[in-house]
Design a protein around this motif. Structure first.
Motif, PDB file in Angstrom:
ATOM      1  N   MET A   1       0.848  -1.181   0.000  1.00 28.41           N
ATOM      2  CA  MET A   1       0.000   0.000   0.000  1.00 28.41           C
ATOM      3  C   MET A   1       0.889   1.238   0.000  1.00 28.41           C
ATOM      4  N   ASN A   2       0.456   2.240  -0.689  1.00 31.25           N
ATOM      5  CA  ASN A   2       1.209   3.474  -0.831  1.00 31.25           C
ATOM      6  C   ASN A   2       1.185   4.265   0.488  1.00 31.25           C
ATOM      7  N   PRO A   3       2.318   4.794   0.943  1.00 32.77           N
ATOM      8  CA  PRO A   3       2.322   5.575   2.194  1.00 32.77           C
ATOM      9  C   PRO A   3       1.475   6.843   2.132  1.00 32.77           C
ATOM     10  N   VAL A   4       1.241   7.338   0.948  1.00 27.95           N
ATOM     11  CA  VAL A   4       0.399   8.533   0.812  1.00 27.95           C
ATOM     12  C   VAL A   4      -1.021   8.227   1.268  1.00 27.95           C
ATOM     13  N   ASN A   5      -1.475   6.992   1.050  1.00 24.77           N
ATOM     14  CA  ASN A   5      -2.810   6.604   1.503  1.00 24.77           C
ATOM     15  C   ASN A   5      -2.915   6.664   3.021  1.00 24.77           C
ATOM     16  N   TYR A   6      -1.848   6.272   3.714  1.00 24.62           N
ATOM     17  CA  TYR A   6      -1.844   6.363   5.170  1.00 24.62           C
ATOM     18  C   TYR A   6      -1.916   7.821   5.625  1.00 24.62           C
ATOM     19  N   LEU A   7      -1.238   8.695   4.903  1.00 23.85           N
ATOM     20  CA  LEU A   7      -1.282  10.113   5.263  1.00 23.85           C
ATOM     21  C   LEU A   7      -2.663  10.708   4.996  1.00 23.85           C
ATOM     22  N   TYR A   8      -3.303  10.271   3.916  1.00 22.02           N
ATOM     23  CA  TYR A   8      -4.681  10.718   3.665  1.00 22.02           C
ATOM     24  C   TYR A   8      -5.622  10.240   4.769  1.00 22.02           C
ATOM     25  N   LEU A   9      -5.447   8.993   5.181  1.00 21.69           N
ATOM     26  CA  LEU A   9      -6.267   8.462   6.271  1.00 21.69           C
ATOM     27  C   LEU A   9      -6.006   9.223   7.561  1.00 21.69           C
ATOM     28  N   SER A  10      -4.745   9.537   7.814  1.00 22.42           N
ATOM     29  CA  SER A  10      -4.393  10.309   9.008  1.00 22.42           C
ATOM     30  C   SER A  10      -5.039  11.690   8.982  1.00 22.42           C
ATOM     31  N   ALA A  11      -4.986  12.346   7.828  1.00 24.08           N
ATOM     32  CA  ALA A  11      -5.605  13.673   7.708  1.00 24.08           C
ATOM     33  C   ALA A  11      -7.116  13.591   7.885  1.00 24.08           C
ATOM     34  N   LEU A  12      -7.732  12.546   7.334  1.00 23.21           N
ATOM     35  CA  LEU A  12      -9.179  12.372   7.485  1.00 23.21           C
ATOM     36  C   LEU A  12      -9.562  12.137   8.941  1.00 23.21           C
ATOM     37  N   LEU A  13      -8.821  11.282   9.636  1.00 25.66           N
ATOM     38  CA  LEU A  13      -9.107  11.012  11.044  1.00 25.66           C
ATOM     39  C   LEU A  13      -8.904  12.258  11.897  1.00 25.66           C
ATOM     40  N   PHE A  14      -7.850  13.015  11.613  1.00 23.43           N
ATOM     41  CA  PHE A  14      -7.605  14.238  12.373  1.00 23.43           C
ATOM     42  C   PHE A  14      -8.716  15.252  12.128  1.00 23.43           C
ATOM     43  N   THR A  15      -9.192  15.356  10.897  1.00 24.61           N
ATOM     44  CA  THR A  15     -10.282  16.283  10.575  1.00 24.61           C
ATOM     45  C   THR A  15     -11.568  15.882  11.277  1.00 24.61           C
ATOM     46  N   ILE A  16     -11.875  14.597  11.301  1.00 17.29           N
ATOM     47  CA  ILE A  16     -13.074  14.129  11.999  1.00 17.29           C
ATOM     48  C   ILE A  16     -12.970  14.431  13.489  1.00 17.29           C
ATOM     49  N   GLY A  17     -11.794  14.200  14.072  1.00 14.43           N
ATOM     50  CA  GLY A  17     -11.595  14.487  15.492  1.00 14.43           C
ATOM     51  C   GLY A  17     -11.709  15.976  15.796  1.00 14.43           C
ATOM     52  N   ALA A  18     -11.117  16.813  14.946  1.00 16.58           N
ATOM     53  CA  ALA A  18     -11.190  18.264  15.165  1.00 16.58           C
ATOM     54  C   ALA A  18     -12.618  18.767  15.020  1.00 16.58           C
ATOM     55  N   ALA A  19     -13.352  18.237  14.053  1.00 14.90           N
ATOM     56  CA  ALA A  19     -14.751  18.633  13.896  1.00 14.90           C
ATOM     57  C   ALA A  19     -15.571  18.196  15.104  1.00 14.90           C
ATOM     58  N   GLY A  20     -15.286  17.031  15.631  1.00 15.03           N
ATOM     59  CA  GLY A  20     -15.995  16.560  16.820  1.00 15.03           C
ATOM     60  C   GLY A  20     -15.714  17.417  18.038  1.00 15.03           C
ATOM     61  N   VAL A  21     -14.471  17.875  18.181  1.00 17.19           N
ATOM     62  CA  VAL A  21     -14.134  18.747  19.311  1.00 17.19           C
ATOM     63  C   VAL A  21     -14.855  20.080  19.182  1.00 17.19           C
ATOM     64  N   LEU A  22     -14.949  20.593  17.965  1.00 18.51           N
ATOM     65  CA  LEU A  22     -15.578  21.895  17.770  1.00 18.51           C
ATOM     66  C   LEU A  22     -17.096  21.854  17.849  1.00 18.51           C
ATOM     67  N   VAL A  23     -17.704  20.735  17.491  1.00 24.12           N
ATOM     68  CA  VAL A  23     -19.165  20.665  17.375  1.00 24.12           C
ATOM     69  C   VAL A  23     -19.830  20.098  18.627  1.00 24.12           C
ATOM     70  N   ARG A  24     -19.277  19.037  19.196  1.00 23.89           N
ATOM     71  CA  ARG A  24     -19.953  18.329  20.278  1.00 23.89           C
ATOM     72  C   ARG A  24     -19.773  19.023  21.613  1.00 23.89           C
ATOM     73  N   ARG A  25     -20.684  18.782  22.545  1.00 22.36           N
ATOM     74  CA  ARG A  25     -20.642  19.381  23.878  1.00 22.36           C
ATOM     75  C   ARG A  25     -20.549  18.360  24.999  1.00 22.36           C
ATOM     76  N   ASN A  26     -20.621  17.092  24.688  1.00 25.99           N
ATOM     77  CA  ASN A  26     -20.512  16.062  25.704  1.00 25.99           C
ATOM     78  C   ASN A  26     -19.029  15.820  25.995  1.00 25.99           C
ATOM     79  N   ALA A  27     -18.661  15.805  27.261  1.00 25.73           N
ATOM     80  CA  ALA A  27     -17.251  15.707  27.640  1.00 25.73           C
ATOM     81  C   ALA A  27     -16.633  14.379  27.225  1.00 25.73           C
ATOM     82  N   ILE A  28     -17.381  13.315  27.290  1.00 19.85           N
ATOM     83  CA  ILE A  28     -16.844  12.009  26.926  1.00 19.85           C
ATOM     84  C   ILE A  28     -16.595  11.948  25.419  1.00 19.85           C
ATOM     85  N   VAL A  29     -17.496  12.515  24.635  1.00 21.75           N
ATOM     86  CA  VAL A  29     -17.305  12.561  23.188  1.00 21.75           C
ATOM     87  C   VAL A  29     -16.109  13.444  22.845  1.00 21.75           C
TER      88      VAL A  29
END
Length: 99
Positions: free
Chosen positions: A1-29
């Protein structure tokens, strides 16, 4: 597998996490989203380490996981303490720490 795919996955996961921090209000989430962001950065570190043929990124990722585990222990203890007094895990309602 191409290492660029891992970096794309990393960027996608980081974006999902950052969006969750900005949007959600539950402390556990919020903690789960922060952990997702830390795992995304660990994936990027290991990918770059693999590209360069060294173990430096993997060692840093290991220490990041240790710090994240300690953060979870302390954070969940605080959340449980707030939940017992306020009966809510919402970040907006947690002004218990103020003087």
């Amino acid at each position: 597998m191409n290492p660029v795919n891992y970096l794309y996955l990393s960027a996608l996961l980081f974006t999902i996490g950052a969006a969750g921090v900005l949007v959600r209000r539950n402390a556990i989430v919020l903690f789960m989203c922060v952990e997702l962001m830390l795992n995304a950065s660990n994936l990027a570190l290991v990918t770059f380490s693999r590209l360069h043929g060294t173990l430096d990124g993997q060692i840093i990722a290991f220490f990041t996981m240790v710090v994240a585990a300690a953060e979870v222990v302390v954070g969940l203890a605080i959340i449980v303490s707030i939940f017992r007094t306020r009966h809510s895990a919402s970040v907006d309602d947690s002004n218990l720490m103020k003087l």
